[in-house]
Design a protein around this motif. Structure first.
Motif, PDB file in Angstrom:
ATOM      1  N   PHE A  82       0.648  -1.243   0.187  1.00  0.00           N
ATOM      2  CA  PHE A  82       0.003   0.067   0.068  1.00  0.00           C
ATOM      3  C   PHE A  82       0.726   1.358   0.130  1.00  0.00           C
ATOM      4  N   ASN A  83       2.047   1.303   0.770  1.00  0.00           N
ATOM      5  CA  ASN A  83       2.775   2.410   0.815  1.00  0.00           C
ATOM      6  C   ASN A  83       3.484   2.682  -0.571  1.00  0.00           C
ATOM      7  N   GLN A  84       3.487   2.112  -1.555  1.00  0.00           N
ATOM      8  CA  GLN A  84       4.034   2.050  -2.710  1.00  0.00           C
ATOM      9  C   GLN A  84       3.090   2.305  -3.819  1.00  0.00           C
ATOM     10  N   PHE A  85       1.754   2.381  -3.595  1.00  0.00           N
ATOM     11  CA  PHE A  85       0.770   2.451  -4.641  1.00  0.00           C
ATOM     12  C   PHE A  85       0.613   3.760  -5.253  1.00  0.00           C
ATOM     13  N   ASP A  86       0.597   4.130  -6.520  1.00  0.00           N
ATOM     14  CA  ASP A  86       0.577   5.326  -7.159  1.00  0.00           C
ATOM     15  C   ASP A  86      -0.849   5.292  -8.079  1.00  0.00           C
ATOM     16  N   LEU A  87      -1.616   6.242  -7.825  1.00  0.00           N
ATOM     17  CA  LEU A  87      -2.718   6.011  -8.533  1.00  0.00           C
ATOM     18  C   LEU A  87      -2.503   6.770 -10.090  1.00  0.00           C
ATOM     19  N   HIS A  88      -1.293   7.417 -10.081  1.00  0.00           N
ATOM     20  CA  HIS A  88      -0.898   8.246 -11.211  1.00  0.00           C
ATOM     21  C   HIS A  88      -0.672   7.127 -12.552  1.00  0.00           C
ATOM     22  N   ASN A  89      -0.314   5.910 -12.159  1.00  0.00           N
ATOM     23  CA  ASN A  89       0.151   4.928 -13.031  1.00  0.00           C
ATOM     24  C   ASN A  89      -1.084   4.584 -13.729  1.00  0.00           C
ATOM     25  N   PHE A  90      -2.311   5.233 -13.303  1.00  0.00           N
ATOM     26  CA  PHE A  90      -3.579   4.646 -14.124  1.00  0.00           C
ATOM     27  C   PHE A  90      -3.910   5.594 -15.112  1.00  0.00           C
ATOM     28  N   PHE A 149      -2.600  -3.637  -8.286  1.00  0.00           N
ATOM     29  CA  PHE A 149      -1.656  -3.532  -7.472  1.00  0.00           C
ATOM     30  C   PHE A 149      -0.416  -3.537  -8.536  1.00  0.00           C
ATOM     31  N   LEU A 150      -0.428  -4.598  -9.721  1.00  0.00           N
ATOM     32  CA  LEU A 150       0.595  -4.726 -10.396  1.00  0.00           C
ATOM     33  C   LEU A 150       0.998  -3.246 -11.004  1.00  0.00           C
ATOM     34  N   VAL A 151      -0.209  -2.625 -11.542  1.00  0.00           N
ATOM     35  CA  VAL A 151      -0.058  -1.249 -12.385  1.00  0.00           C
ATOM     36  C   VAL A 151       0.523  -0.119 -11.332  1.00  0.00           C
ATOM     37  N   GLY A 152      -0.330  -0.360 -10.194  1.00  0.00           N
ATOM     38  CA  GLY A 152      -0.193   0.775  -9.205  1.00  0.00           C
ATOM     39  C   GLY A 152       0.936   0.734  -8.804  1.00  0.00           C
ATOM     40  N   VAL A 153       2.004  -0.331  -8.253  1.00  0.00           N
ATOM     41  CA  VAL A 153       3.019  -0.436  -7.747  1.00  0.00           C
ATOM     42  C   VAL A 153       4.139  -0.162  -8.907  1.00  0.00           C
ATOM     43  N   SER A 205       4.675  -4.538 -17.903  1.00  0.00           N
ATOM     44  CA  SER A 205       4.621  -5.345 -19.286  1.00  0.00           C
ATOM     45  C   SER A 205       5.671  -5.895 -19.839  1.00  0.00           C
ATOM     46  N   ARG A 206       6.934  -5.561 -19.359  1.00  0.00           N
ATOM     47  CA  ARG A 206       8.442  -6.210 -19.604  1.00  0.00           C
ATOM     48  C   ARG A 206       8.816  -7.296 -18.901  1.00  0.00           C
ATOM     49  N   SER A 207       8.199  -7.521 -17.655  1.00  0.00           N
ATOM     50  CA  SER A 207       8.732  -8.473 -16.805  1.00  0.00           C
ATOM     51  C   SER A 207       7.708  -9.835 -17.044  1.00  0.00           C
ATOM     52  N   PRO A 208       8.747 -11.037 -17.215  1.00  0.00           N
ATOM     53  CA  PRO A 208       7.737 -12.226 -17.771  1.00  0.00           C
ATOM     54  C   PRO A 208       7.115 -12.708 -16.137  1.00  0.00           C
ATOM     55  N   PHE A 209       7.565 -12.364 -15.130  1.00  0.00           N
ATOM     56  CA  PHE A 209       6.656 -12.829 -14.070  1.00  0.00           C
ATOM     57  C   PHE A 209       6.750 -11.588 -12.844  1.00  0.00           C
ATOM     58  N   ALA A 210       5.844 -10.529 -13.593  1.00  0.00           N
ATOM     59  CA  ALA A 210       5.835  -9.216 -13.001  1.00  0.00           C
ATOM     60  C   ALA A 210       5.126  -9.312 -11.434  1.00  0.00           C
ATOM     61  N   VAL A 211       4.355 -10.182 -11.122  1.00  0.00           N
ATOM     62  CA  VAL A 211       3.902 -10.300  -9.749  1.00  0.00           C
ATOM     63  C   VAL A 211       4.931 -10.655  -8.960  1.00  0.00           C
ATOM     64  N   TYR A 212       5.762 -11.714  -9.123  1.00  0.00           N
ATOM     65  CA  TYR A 212       7.005 -12.092  -8.400  1.00  0.00           C
ATOM     66  C   TYR A 212       7.830 -10.878  -8.148  1.00  0.00           C
ATOM     67  N   ASP A 213       7.942 -10.101  -9.218  1.00  0.00           N
ATOM     68  CA  ASP A 213       8.959  -8.993  -9.334  1.00  0.00           C
ATOM     69  C   ASP A 213       8.404  -7.875  -8.501  1.00  0.00           C
ATOM     70  N   MET A 214       7.036  -7.615  -8.583  1.00  0.00           N
ATOM     71  CA  MET A 214       6.436  -6.663  -7.683  1.00  0.00           C
ATOM     72  C   MET A 214       6.442  -7.133  -6.195  1.00  0.00           C
ATOM     73  N   ALA A 215       6.427  -8.584  -5.614  1.00  0.00           N
ATOM     74  CA  ALA A 215       6.708  -8.579  -4.143  1.00  0.00           C
ATOM     75  C   ALA A 215       8.177  -8.247  -3.825  1.00  0.00           C
ATOM     76  N   LYS A 216       9.209  -8.029  -4.838  1.00  0.00           N
ATOM     77  CA  LYS A 216      10.617  -7.632  -4.472  1.00  0.00           C
ATOM     78  C   LYS A 216      10.561  -6.152  -3.916  1.00  0.00           C
ATOM     79  N   ASN A 217       9.545  -5.416  -4.271  1.00  0.00           N
ATOM     80  CA  ASN A 217       9.386  -4.006  -3.712  1.00  0.00           C
ATOM     81  C   ASN A 217       8.895  -3.837  -2.302  1.00  0.00           C
TER      82      ASN A 217
END
Length: 411
Positions: A169-177, A242-246, A253-265
Motif C-alpha cells: 500500500f505504501n508504494q501504490f501510485d494512482l497516477h500510474n492509471f 496492484f501490479l499497475v499501481g506499484v 509489461s516487460r517482466s515475464p513474472f511481474a507479480v513475483y517482481d512486484m513482491a520484491k518491492n
C-alpha cells in the motif's frame, strides 16, 4: 475394503470442487496472465479482468447444464451417449490431446519460473522430473486427497495474497492509471482475449470432477461455483490493480513474472523485506494443484475411453510423455509469448467452449438424459487372498465329504 477406495470413486463436497476451480484458475495464470493483459490494455488491464469476469460463470453454466442431464457421468462417458460410441471416443481423444498438451505447458511454466528466478543453474529437465514425481504421487492418491490438499493451499494462498498486497500500500501510485481509458473501450476489450483461453476455457477439466461431488451436496454446487467465479474475478482484478499501481505499465509489461517482481518491492522499515519467496511458494502450490488436476483428468478420461477398471496404471506412462513434451513445447521466451497470445486462446476455446456447447445442443435436440453410474468398478484389495481362502475352504469341505463317505455307516 475396496482396493481403490478413496482413489477411483472417492467423493468430494461442492465447496471442495469450488476451491479446486479457484486454485486451478490461479495456477499458472496468477503470475503470467496480468503481464499479458497489461501489455495489451496497458493501465486499463484491470478493466479487462472485470469484463472477463462474467465469462467465468457463463462457461460454467454450459458444464452445469450437461451435469443436470448426465449427473453421474464425465464428459468422456456422456459424449458416447450423445454422439455415439465412435463419435464420443473421437471427442474424448481430442480432450486427451488437449490435457496432455496443457499438462506439458503447465510443467514448462514452473520450470521456466524456477530456472529464471530461483534456480538459474539447475537444468530444466531436473526441475521437470523432480516436480513430476510429486505430481505422480498426488494423482495416485486420488481426488479426495487432492481436494483436501486444495483446502489447505486455498487458506494459505489467500493469507499470503492479503499480506503481500497490504504490504504494498505504501508504494501504490494512482497516477500510474492515467490516462483512464486512453483509447476508449477498445484496448480493455482486446485485453480480454488471452483471459478467455487462459484460464477460462481450461475450466473444462471440471466436467470430470462434477460426478465425484456428493449427491446430497450437489444442490449447493451452482452457488459454490458462482462464489468461486466471483472470487477468481476479484482476486485477478486486485492483483492487476496492484501490479499497475506499484510497478507502472512499462515495467509490468516487460517482466515475464511481474507479480513475483512486484513482491520484491516490499520494504517496511527494513524489517519486512525479501518476501517474494512467499509469492513463489504460493504460486508453486497453485501450479501443483493445476498440474495434478490436469494429469488426473487426463488419466481418468483415457481410462474411461478404454473401459479400464482404474486410471492408476496410466499415470506413470503419461509422465514419461509429459516431461519430454514440456522441454520441447517452447523454443524460447519469444516463442512462448507468440504461442500463448496467438494460438492457445483459439485452441483452448475450441475445447473448453465450442465442443461442450455442441454436445449440449445435440443432447437437448435428441432429448438425451442418463442417470446411470459411471464410476469405476470396485476391486477388492484382498480379492486374490479371498479366492484362495474360498478355494481352500471348498477343497477342505470336499475332502471332509469324501472322508465322511469312506467312514462306515453306524449299525
Amino acid at each position: 475394503m475396496s482396493k481403490y477406495a478413496g482413489i477411483n470413486n472417492a467423493e468430494i463436497t461442492s465447496g471442495q470442487a469450488a476451491k479446486l476451480l479457484f486454485l486451478f484458475a490461479l495456477g499458472s495464470a496468477a503470475l503470467i496472465l496480468p503481464t499479458a493483459v497489461t501489455s495489451i490494455a496497458r493501465q486499463d488491464g484491470w478493466i479487462s479482468m472485470l469484463l472477463a469476469g462474467p465469462f467465468n460463470y457463463f462457461i460454467l453454466i454450459i458444464y452445469l447444464a450437461l451435469v443436470e442431464r448426465f449427473p453421474n457421468l464425465s464428459l468422456a462417458q456422456y459424449a458416447e451417449k450423445v454422439l455415439g460410441v465412435w463419435g464420443g471416443k473421437l471427442l474424448t481423444l481430442l480432450y486427451i490431446f488437449f490435457f496432455l498438451l496443457l499438462s506439458a505447458l503447465v510443467l514448462r511454466n514452473i520450470s521456466d519460473f524456477l530456472n529464471l528466478s530461483v534456480l538459474p543453474l539447475t537444468p530444466e529437465w531436473f526441475i521437470d522430473v523432480t516436480f513430476m514425481i510429486v505430481i505422480i504421487y498426488g494423482v495416485l492418491l486420488g481426488i479426495e486427497t487432492i481436494a483436501r490438499t486444495g483446502e489447505i493451499l486455498f487458506g494459505w494462498g489467500m493469507f499470503v495474497i492479503v499480506i503481500v498486497l497490504f504490504s504494498l500500500f505504501n508504494q501504490f501510485d494512482l497516477h500510474n492509471f492515467e490516462p483512464f481509458l486512453f483509447n476508449g473501450w477498445q484496448q480493455p476489450i482486446k485485453g480480454m482475449y488471452p483471459i478467455l483461453g487462459f484460464p477460462i476455457a481450461e475450466f473444462v477439466f471440471i466436467t470430470a470432477i462434477f460426478p465425484l461431488v456428493k449427491k446430497q451436496d450437489r444442490k449447493k454446487l451452482r452457488r459454490s461455483l458462482k462464489l468461486s467465479a466471483g472470487a477468481i474475478t476479484f482476486v485477478s482484478t486486485l492483483i492487476t490493480v496492484f501490479l499497475v499501481g506499484v510497478m507502472g505499465v512499462s515495467e509490468a509489461s516487460r517482466s515475464p513474472f511481474a507479480v513475483y517482481d512486484m513482491a520484491k518491492n516490499i520494504n517496511i522499515e527494513e524489517v519486512l523485506v525479501r518476501v517474494e519467496i512467499l509469492v513463489a511458494m504460493v504460486w508453486i502450490g497453485t501450479v501443483f494443484m493445476k498440474l495434478v488436476l490436469c494429469v488426473y483428468v487426463l488419466a481418468v478420461l483415457t481410462a474411461q475411453m478404454l473401459k479400464l477398471t482404474t486410471y492408476r496404471p496410466l499415470v506413470v506412462p503419461y509422465s514419461f510423455i509429459i516431461v519430454p513434451l514440456a522441454l520441447m513445447v517452447y523454443r524460447n521466451a519469444a516463442h512462448t509469448q507468440v504461442f500463448a497470445m496467438g494460438v492457445w486462446t483459439i485452441y483452448s476455446l475450441f475445447h473448453g467452449f465450442f465442443l461442450p456447447l455442441v454436445v449440449l445442443v445435440i443432447a437437448v435436440i435428441r432429448g438425451k438424459k442418463d442417470t446411470s453410474d459411471g464410476s469405476f468398478p470396485p476391486v477388492r484389495e484382498n480379492e486374490d487372498a479371498d479366492k484362495k481362502e474360498q478355494n481352500l475352504a471348498k477343497n477342505g469341505s470336499d475332502q471332509a465329504d469324501k472322508q465322511a463317505d469312506k467312514e462306515p455307516a453306524p449299525a
